[in-house]
Design a protein around this motif. Structure first.
Motif, PDB file in Angstrom:
ATOM      1  N   TYR A  71      12.851  -1.198   3.876  1.00  0.00           N
ATOM      2  CA  TYR A  71      13.107  -0.399   4.849  1.00  0.00           C
ATOM      3  C   TYR A  71      13.588  -1.466   6.212  1.00  0.00           C
ATOM      4  O   TYR A  71      12.775  -1.194   7.271  1.00  0.00           O
ATOM      5  CB  TYR A  71      11.970   0.590   5.211  1.00  0.00           C
ATOM      6  CG  TYR A  71      11.158   1.418   4.199  1.00  0.00           C
ATOM      7  CD1 TYR A  71      12.183   1.858   3.171  1.00  0.00           C
ATOM      8  CD2 TYR A  71       9.949   1.444   4.097  1.00  0.00           C
ATOM      9  CE1 TYR A  71      11.705   2.654   2.017  1.00  0.00           C
ATOM     10  CE2 TYR A  71       9.548   1.964   3.086  1.00  0.00           C
ATOM     11  CZ  TYR A  71      10.401   2.781   1.925  1.00  0.00           C
ATOM     12  OH  TYR A  71       9.732   3.205   1.055  1.00  0.00           O
ATOM     13  N   TYR A  92       6.362   3.010  12.090  1.00  0.00           N
ATOM     14  CA  TYR A  92       6.654   1.362  12.149  1.00  0.00           C
ATOM     15  C   TYR A  92       6.069   0.570  13.191  1.00  0.00           C
ATOM     16  O   TYR A  92       5.346   1.148  14.100  1.00  0.00           O
ATOM     17  CB  TYR A  92       8.252   1.209  12.061  1.00  0.00           C
ATOM     18  CG  TYR A  92       9.049   1.937  13.128  1.00  0.00           C
ATOM     19  CD1 TYR A  92       8.574   2.301  14.386  1.00  0.00           C
ATOM     20  CD2 TYR A  92      10.480   2.340  12.907  1.00  0.00           C
ATOM     21  CE1 TYR A  92       9.348   2.647  15.262  1.00  0.00           C
ATOM     22  CE2 TYR A  92      11.159   2.720  13.782  1.00  0.00           C
ATOM     23  CZ  TYR A  92      10.930   3.238  14.934  1.00  0.00           C
ATOM     24  OH  TYR A  92      11.491   3.428  15.796  1.00  0.00           O
ATOM     25  N   GLY A 126       3.563  -1.308  12.814  1.00  0.00           N
ATOM     26  CA  GLY A 126       2.133  -0.982  12.437  1.00  0.00           C
ATOM     27  C   GLY A 126       1.629   0.337  12.367  1.00  0.00           C
ATOM     28  O   GLY A 126       1.727   0.996  13.720  1.00  0.00           O
TER      29      GLY A 126
HETATM   30  C1  LIG Z   1      12.810   4.066   9.856  1.00  0.00           C
HETATM   31  C2  LIG Z   1      11.940   3.025   9.459  1.00  0.00           C
HETATM   32  C3  LIG Z   1      12.578   1.870   9.981  1.00  0.00           C
HETATM   33  C4  LIG Z   1      11.789   0.598   9.472  1.00  0.00           C
HETATM   34  N1  LIG Z   1      12.324  -0.616  10.255  1.00  0.00           N
HETATM   35  C5  LIG Z   1      11.758  -1.921   9.833  1.00  0.00           C
HETATM   36  C6  LIG Z   1      12.242  -2.961  10.465  1.00  0.00           C
HETATM   37  O1  LIG Z   1      13.130  -3.051  11.047  1.00  0.00           O
HETATM   38  N2  LIG Z   1      11.570  -4.041  10.146  1.00  0.00           N
HETATM   39  C7  LIG Z   1      10.340  -4.190   9.242  1.00  0.00           C
HETATM   40  O2  LIG Z   1       9.920  -5.334   9.099  1.00  0.00           O
HETATM   41  N3  LIG Z   1       9.945  -2.957   8.847  1.00  0.00           N
HETATM   42  C8  LIG Z   1      10.685  -1.913   9.235  1.00  0.00           C
HETATM   43  N4  LIG Z   1      10.181  -0.596   8.465  1.00  0.00           N
HETATM   44  C9  LIG Z   1       8.878  -0.871   7.662  1.00  0.00           C
HETATM   45  C10 LIG Z   1       7.676  -0.161   8.716  1.00  0.00           C
HETATM   46  O3  LIG Z   1       7.074  -1.163   9.233  1.00  0.00           O
HETATM   47  C11 LIG Z   1       6.594   0.201   7.437  1.00  0.00           C
HETATM   48  O4  LIG Z   1       7.037   1.137   6.548  1.00  0.00           O
HETATM   49  C12 LIG Z   1       5.149   0.449   8.073  1.00  0.00           C
HETATM   50  O5  LIG Z   1       4.464  -0.716   8.577  1.00  0.00           O
HETATM   51  C13 LIG Z   1       4.321   0.955   6.943  1.00  0.00           C
HETATM   52  O6  LIG Z   1       4.292   0.178   5.922  1.00  0.00           O
HETATM   53  P1  LIG Z   1       4.312   0.671   4.523  1.00  0.00           P
HETATM   54  O7  LIG Z   1       5.493   1.675   4.329  1.00  0.00           O
HETATM   55  O8  LIG Z   1       4.270  -0.478   3.358  1.00  0.00           O
HETATM   56  O9  LIG Z   1       2.898   1.698   4.199  1.00  0.00           O
HETATM   57  P2  LIG Z   1       1.535   1.264   3.534  1.00  0.00           P
HETATM   58  O10 LIG Z   1       1.112  -0.087   4.075  1.00  0.00           O
HETATM   59  O11 LIG Z   1       1.632   1.551   2.241  1.00  0.00           O
HETATM   60  O12 LIG Z   1       0.890   2.442   4.260  1.00  0.00           O
HETATM   61  C14 LIG Z   1       0.462   3.850   3.819  1.00  0.00           C
HETATM   62  C15 LIG Z   1      -0.552   4.509   4.421  1.00  0.00           C
HETATM   63  O13 LIG Z   1      -1.759   3.566   4.090  1.00  0.00           O
HETATM   64  C16 LIG Z   1      -2.415   3.194   5.454  1.00  0.00           C
HETATM   65  N5  LIG Z   1      -2.881   2.025   5.037  1.00  0.00           N
HETATM   66  C17 LIG Z   1      -2.457   0.971   4.501  1.00  0.00           C
HETATM   67  N6  LIG Z   1      -3.278  -0.202   4.820  1.00  0.00           N
HETATM   68  C18 LIG Z   1      -4.260   0.048   5.489  1.00  0.00           C
HETATM   69  C19 LIG Z   1      -5.691  -0.452   5.709  1.00  0.00           C
HETATM   70  N7  LIG Z   1      -5.730  -1.754   5.564  1.00  0.00           N
HETATM   71  N8  LIG Z   1      -6.543   0.363   6.137  1.00  0.00           N
HETATM   72  C20 LIG Z   1      -6.434   1.648   6.376  1.00  0.00           C
HETATM   73  N9  LIG Z   1      -5.103   2.299   6.117  1.00  0.00           N
HETATM   74  C21 LIG Z   1      -4.095   1.642   5.607  1.00  0.00           C
HETATM   75  C22 LIG Z   1      -1.409   3.190   6.387  1.00  0.00           C
HETATM   76  O14 LIG Z   1      -1.933   3.479   7.812  1.00  0.00           O
HETATM   77  C23 LIG Z   1      -0.469   4.457   5.875  1.00  0.00           C
HETATM   78  O15 LIG Z   1      -1.142   5.727   6.400  1.00  0.00           O
HETATM   79  C24 LIG Z   1      10.749   0.634   8.948  1.00  0.00           C
HETATM   80  C25 LIG Z   1      10.212   1.693   8.146  1.00  0.00           C
HETATM   81  C26 LIG Z   1      10.978   2.800   8.373  1.00  0.00           C
HETATM   82  C27 LIG Z   1      10.441   4.062   7.800  1.00  0.00           C
END
Ligand SMILES: Cc1cc2nc3c(=O)[nH]c(=O)nc-3n(C[C@H](O)[C@H](O)[C@H](O)COP(=O)(O)OP(=O)(O)OC[C@H]3O[C@@H](n4cnc5c(N)ncnc54)[C@H](O)[C@@H]3O)c2cc1C
Length: 235
Positions: free
Chosen positions: A6, A214, A216
């Protein structure tokens, strides 16, 4: 090797900033370095453009590293193992930026909802005359004002050289949740028109959902704030 999912506007980028573990024997953050590398480096490719809920003006796709080789000259900073520290500095600023965007969107929604409440008449009077509608507007105004004050305070303190790691997370957490609540109330004030694409409120409702995810997620901000508080208390 690996895939970063993403990435916003990856297909338009000619350079990527990336974090990679350069010392496999050093566990945790210290073994990670930051790089700026050309998007066409050997072994780097892109996934398909993803279909999203909102923010249709920005496209996302995966960046895939398959035996990618990055020259040592792409190292960001002068030392290996400083990548995580670099990332944290960028994130602190990024979180304040997202918080300010949340405040801006909330203020726009409040302006639109207030105008609509003053203009839209039901049974001979503007819906804005009803105290229950005024209460929704008041909640929106109060929360957006609180978020604006938080962002201004944390930004000023950062400009003055203070460490605002905790405060920038407080801002991101509160402002992104706040704009979600404001967008929801704006849809409610617009009634059926809030659910119809022509009025614009429906688009904001979808667009603001990502702010809680996003840079965090809200849960990650809670963790940072709580951990910092406990660490500082035990120092
Ligand atoms: C439209 C869009 C644009 C984006 N653009 C960028 C970009 O330009 N650059 C980039 O680097 N990333 C980008 N991202 C990625 C985005 O930063 C991540 O999707 C986001 O940080 C969440 O990570 P994840 O999807 O792996 O979710 P996960 O880490 O799998 O989290 C899923 C759920 O579990 C919870 N969770 C996870 N770990 C913990 C914990 N330790 N304690 C409690 N709860 C927890 C989360 O809060 C969430 O509710 C983008 C995403 C989207 C959808």
């Amino acid at each position: 090797n690996g895939t970063k999912r993403y990435i916003t506007n990856a297909a338009k980028a000619s350079m990527f900033t990336l974090m990679a573990r350069t010392d496999p024997d050093t566990p945790g953050a210290k073994g990670v370095s930051a790089f700026v590398c050309p998007a066409d480096a050997p072994g780097i490719s892109l996934g398909k453009s993803e279909k999203k809920m909102g923010q249709q003006g920005a496209h996302i796709c995966d960046v895939i590293f398959d035996n990618a080789r990055i020259p040592a000259t792409c190292l960001l900073g002068e030392e290996e193992g400083k990548g995580f520290v670099t990332a944290m500095q960028v994130l602190e600023r990024g979180r304040l930026h997202i918080s300010a965007v949340c405040v801006g969107v909330a203020e726009r929604l409040i302006e639109d909802a207030t105008k609509y409440a003053a203009e839209r008449k039901q049974f001979g009077q503007p819906i804005g005359n009803h105290q229950l509608v005024q209460a929704m507007l008041a909640d929106c105004k109060t929360e957006a004002y609180a978020a604006r004050c938080m962002v201004m305070d944390a930004s000023k303190r950062r400009d003055a050289g203070e460490d605002v790691g905790t405060e920038s997370s407080c801002c991101k957490y509160f402002a992104s949740e706040m704009v979600g609540r404001v967008a929801d109330k704006a849809v409610q004030i617009f009634g059926g028109a809030g659910y119809v694409a022509d009025y614009g409120v429906e688009r904001f409702y979808r667009d603001v959902r990502i702010f809680r995810i996003y840079e965090g997620t809200s849960q990650i901000q809670q963790m940072i704030i709580g951990r910092n508080m406990v660490r500082e208390a035990s120092e």
